[in-house]
Design a protein around this motif. Structure first.
Motif, mmCIF file in Angstrom:
data_model
loop_
_atom_site.group_PDB
_atom_site.id
_atom_site.type_symbol
_atom_site.label_atom_id
_atom_site.label_comp_id
_atom_site.label_asym_id
_atom_site.label_seq_id
_atom_site.Cartn_x
_atom_site.Cartn_y
_atom_site.Cartn_z
ATOM 1 N N ALA A 165 4.711 -8.657 -8.405
ATOM 2 C CA ALA A 165 3.835 -7.502 -8.202
ATOM 3 C C ALA A 165 3.633 -6.764 -9.508
ATOM 4 O O ALA A 165 4.538 -6.692 -10.342
ATOM 5 C CB ALA A 165 4.426 -6.567 -7.159
ATOM 6 N N MET B 109 2.593 -3.003 -10.722
ATOM 7 C CA MET B 109 2.398 -1.658 -10.195
ATOM 8 C C MET B 109 2.140 -0.690 -11.325
ATOM 9 O O MET B 109 2.326 -1.003 -12.491
ATOM 10 C CB MET B 109 3.647 -1.215 -9.427
ATOM 11 N N GLN C 225 -9.354 -6.498 -2.703
ATOM 12 C CA GLN C 225 -9.019 -5.474 -1.709
ATOM 13 C C GLN C 225 -10.035 -5.460 -0.566
ATOM 14 O O GLN C 225 -9.681 -5.382 0.600
ATOM 15 C CB GLN C 225 -8.987 -4.103 -2.390
ATOM 16 N N GLU D 227 -4.787 -5.509 -4.828
ATOM 17 C CA GLU D 227 -4.590 -4.645 -3.662
ATOM 18 C C GLU D 227 -4.974 -5.360 -2.362
ATOM 19 O O GLU D 227 -5.807 -4.871 -1.591
ATOM 20 C CB GLU D 227 -5.472 -3.387 -3.790
ATOM 21 N N THR E 137 -3.727 -5.669 0.439
ATOM 22 C CA THR E 137 -3.445 -5.022 1.723
ATOM 23 C C THR E 137 -4.015 -3.616 1.766
ATOM 24 O O THR E 137 -3.813 -2.890 2.736
ATOM 25 C CB THR E 137 -1.923 -4.963 1.953
ATOM 26 N N GLY E 138 -4.719 -3.230 0.720
ATOM 27 C CA GLY E 138 -5.214 -1.862 0.584
ATOM 28 C C GLY E 138 -6.106 -1.417 1.724
ATOM 29 O O GLY E 138 -6.134 -0.247 2.077
ATOM 30 N N GLY F 113 -1.111 -5.957 7.011
ATOM 31 C CA GLY F 113 -0.735 -6.120 5.611
ATOM 32 C C GLY F 113 0.496 -7.006 5.478
ATOM 33 O O GLY F 113 0.556 -7.893 4.626
ATOM 34 N N MET G 3 0.291 -9.983 -7.635
ATOM 35 C CA MET G 3 -0.384 -9.011 -6.784
ATOM 36 C C MET G 3 -0.340 -7.642 -7.433
ATOM 37 O O MET G 3 0.716 -7.165 -7.831
ATOM 38 C CB MET G 3 0.315 -8.970 -5.420
ATOM 39 N N THR H 104 -0.593 -3.771 -6.824
ATOM 40 C CA THR H 104 -0.472 -2.908 -5.642
ATOM 41 C C THR H 104 -0.058 -1.498 -6.037
ATOM 42 O O THR H 104 0.500 -1.250 -7.100
ATOM 43 C CB THR H 104 0.530 -3.489 -4.631
ATOM 44 N N HIS H 105 -0.416 -0.582 -5.154
ATOM 45 C CA HIS H 105 0.011 0.797 -5.322
ATOM 46 C C HIS H 105 1.260 1.095 -4.508
ATOM 47 O O HIS H 105 1.919 2.088 -4.708
ATOM 48 C CB HIS H 105 -1.094 1.742 -4.819
ATOM 49 N N ASN H 106 1.524 0.233 -3.567
ATOM 50 C CA ASN H 106 2.514 0.533 -2.546
ATOM 51 C C ASN H 106 3.935 0.253 -3.053
ATOM 52 O O ASN H 106 4.323 -0.897 -3.228
ATOM 53 C CB ASN H 106 2.203 -0.331 -1.321
ATOM 54 N N TYR I 72 6.503 -2.339 -1.473
ATOM 55 C CA TYR I 72 6.410 -3.781 -1.667
ATOM 56 C C TYR I 72 7.377 -4.285 -2.731
ATOM 57 O O TYR I 72 7.565 -5.483 -2.884
ATOM 58 C CB TYR I 72 4.975 -4.194 -2.028
#
Lengths: 261, 421
Positions: free
Chosen positions: A54, A56, A109, A186, A188-189, A196, A215, A217-219, A222
């Protein structure tokens, strides 16, 4: 494993690097008139085959720039990018298109499916550019859609599907030319948590079949799901941590309702 | 990418907004329709002109005797008050001997005599000429039992004549005209043959060849003398015209204008009273063609403007299309499309659009040509070449006006394009 890997697509020749992505002092500076912005400071990142990784970082941290460079949509200002054993940092537009076509699968996304086409046609698009025969292409598209659990909806249009299903189509499309690397921006955004997680599960299965998934991602949750997390801030890598135990945690949390056999 | 498949996909795409595509292609439809219809009308007109000229006479050169406008016709005591004018048999002999380009020369004298049909005068005309006339006028003997006039008819001054098929029907109905006699100014002529002109040609002066009676000129001169009497509503007029027409066939069509020039020079010297007229149907044809060409160019320009407007419409909608589909283009580039692939896709789409417009336009043009033919009573001819040309032009319009938008699409920055919503 299941994902129709026809061959190991590592670099030609005897000497095989263990890195599928090898960034050496890669940097990107944007120029706008007199002022310039170094969006990505020189970075060294090595990503081996078959991991789920990931990227980020907050907005403006340079992660989109990095993703564009990794996806060969943008050209670096300096340094080298060795993808699957081939230096791709200074290539012409046609060659880059060919490499994008066969070495990289892109997942977005907002899915970016072609709304007028059936999902089977959607999956065919990269194979068309790769020059598959019509019959082989349709067959492979059907197989791939079958593997992501949409084998019974080949003739549906994307508008007739849910978001999670659309993203599965997009993943099938990314797999069309059997690339070693999947880049997901993203993914799963636009999806709810459960859907997701299903997508993440699918990525894990791809990882198990030997592919590398990168990937963005912002999350922050994860972080526990992936094997490696690269965090960017202001164009620098501020954190690069490995988490080899990621897989069991995701399986136990979210895999219960997976469609995937 | 497979081109056929690209064409198929672009048809799909156009079909997915059929009405918009239809409106876009309408300019090309009208443009092509106008071109096809215009060319059909123009072709019809020029065929009509050609036919008129061909029907007027027998190809090549015609010298026609005309009454001098000043009426200074030579008075001759022995033929009181008879107007004598026109080209003579001496002129004919001279031309035959001195002009090596002249392959054949045939004199024709209108006898100005009446043909009686059951006691009533008919409108059938009698001409005196020589046997070569048959071949020169592209006529043929219509009944194998008969013959055309022969030189021995002339030498022996036989009252023999050949009759055109229409004249025969007028005089004899369905009876066999061969061997019958026909009353010409009170003298009975024996009908030796039947002839017809398959092209419906006319004699100079507008006499239908199928509706005349032909006898030998020497026999006529011997039997009736050189003087003719023309009856006009209640009055008589005596004229001496040795040959009303001289039909001249030139060996090589290239020589027509040159020979006509020499003939004019010769006649200027020998006929200062200006009692002749040299007509060259070929020159007439060329004049007609020249004026036809001008009107064709004018109409083609108008049609071209409409195609231009159509092309700009195509370009406009293609640009709009590309803005609308920027994200699609970005995605395609991201999954491996080369610039060339994007260029091909949009160019093919434009060309498919204009080609479909071209097909509809050809249909429209053929329809318009039909309508013109029916309501304007003009002949229109849709030639294959006009269909091919206008369809080709519509394809070219697609290429010309589709290239810039397609180039623009191909050169979109994929990152920006992907980010567009």
């Amino acid at each position: 494993m299941g994902f129709l890997r026809s061959s190991d697509k590592a670099a030609d020749g005897g000497e095989k690097s263990k890195w599928v992505v090898d960034l050496q002092q890669l940097e990107k500076t944007y120029y706008a008139g007199a002022c310039s912005v170094q969006a990505l400071k020189p970075v060294d990142i090595q990503i081996p085959y078959g991991i789920f990784c990931a990227i980020m970082g907050p907005s403006g941290s340079g992660k989109s720039t990095l993703l564009n460079l990794l996806g060969l949509l943008d050209q670096p200002s300096g340094g080298h990018y060795i993808l699957n054993g081939q230096d791709v940092s200074r290539l012409g537009d046609n060659t880059l298109s060919e490499i994008r076509c066969t070495q990289i699968g892109m997942v977005f996304q907002s899915f970016n499916l072609f709304p007028h086409f059936t999902i089977q046609e959607n999956v065919c698009v990269p194979m068309r550019y790769a020059g598959f025969s019509e019959k082989k292409m349709q067959q492979r598209a059907a197989d791939l859609l079958n593997r992501v659990g949409l084998g019974d909806r080949l003739k549906h249009k994307p508008t007739q599907l849910s978001g999670g299903q659309c993203q599965r189509v997009a993943i099938a499309r990314a797999l069309a030319n059997d690339p070693p690397v999947i880049l997901a921006d993203e993914p799963t955004g636009n999806l709810d948590e459960k859907t997701g997680n299903e997508i993440l599960n699918l990525f894990h299965e791809l990882r198990d079949s030997g592919r590398t998934i990168i990937m963005v991602t912002h999350n922050p949750e994860y972080e526990n799901v992936v094997e490696r997390t690269i965090v960017l801030h202001d164009g620098y890598i501020t954190r690069d941590i490995s988490n080899p135990k990621s897989r069991p945690s995701v399986t136990s949390e979210a895999c219960t309702e997976s469609h995937i056999p | 990418m497979n081109l056929i498949r690209t064409v198929e996909l672009s048809i799909w795409d156009l079909a997915s907004h059929a009405f918009r595509s239809f409106l876009t292609g309408l300019g090309v439809v009208f443009g092509v329709g106008a071109v096809v219809a215009m060319m059909a009308v123009s072709e019809g007109a020029s065929r009509e002109a050609l036919r008129q000229i061909e029907a007027r006479g027998i190809d090549n050169i015609v010298i026609r005797s005309v009454r001098p406008s000043t009426d200074q016709s030579t008075e001759n005591a022995s033929t009181w008050n008879a107007a004598s004018y026109g080209v003579t048999l001496d002129d004919m002999r001279h031309i035959r001997h001195d002009f090596d380009n002249v392959r054949s020369i045939v004199p024709v004298r209108r006898l100005r005599m009446s043909v009686y049909n059951k006691g009533k005068r008919s409108d059938i005309q009698v001409f005196a000429t020589i046997p070569e006339f048959l071949q020169l006028s592209n006529s043929r003997v219509a009944d194998p039992r008969g013959r055309f006039i022969t030189d021995s008819d002339g030498e022996n001054a036989v009252k023999a004549c050949a009759i055109g098929i229409r004249a025969a029907r007028t005089l004899f109905g369905f009876n066999d005209p061969l061997g019958q006699n026909v009353n010409i100014d009170g003298k009975y002529y024996h009908i030796v043959g039947l002839f017809e002109n398959p092209f419906g040609s006319q004699m100079m002066g507008g006499y239908d060849l199928d509706n005349v009676i032909i006898t030998h000129i020497e026999a006529a001169n011997t039997l009736h003398g050189k003087m003719s009497t023309e009856r006009k509503a209640g009055s008589f007029e005596r004229v001496i015209v040795e040959a009303d027409f001289l039909y001249i066939r030139v060996g090589d069509q290239e020589q027509i204008e040159n020979t006509a020039g020499r003939l004019r020079t010769y006649l200027e010297k020998t006929h200062p009273q200006n009692d002749y007229e040299v007509q060259v149907p070929y020159e007439l044809l060329k004049q007609r063609e020249a004026s036809q060409r001008i009107s064709t160019i004018v109409m083609a320009s108008i049609a071209a403007i409409s195609l231009l407007v159509g092309g700009i419409g195509i370009m406009n909608i293609m640009m709009a299309n590309i803005y609308e589909r920027t994200k699609e283009i970005g995605t395609r580039r991201a999954v491996g499309a080369k610039k060339r692939d994007i260029l091909t896709q949009f160019l093919v789409e434009a060309v498919v659009l204009t080609s479909l417009g071209g097909v509809l336009g050809v249909g429209l043009g053929v329809g318009l040509a039909e309508i013109v033919a029916i309501y304007a009573k003009m002949e229109t001819v849709v030639t294959p070449i006009s269909v091919i040309v206008s369809f080709g032009v519509s394809v070219c319009v697609g290429v010309i006006f589709g290239t810039y938008p397609a180039w623009k699409a191909a050169n979109l920055d994929p990152i920006t394009a992907l980010r567009t919503e």
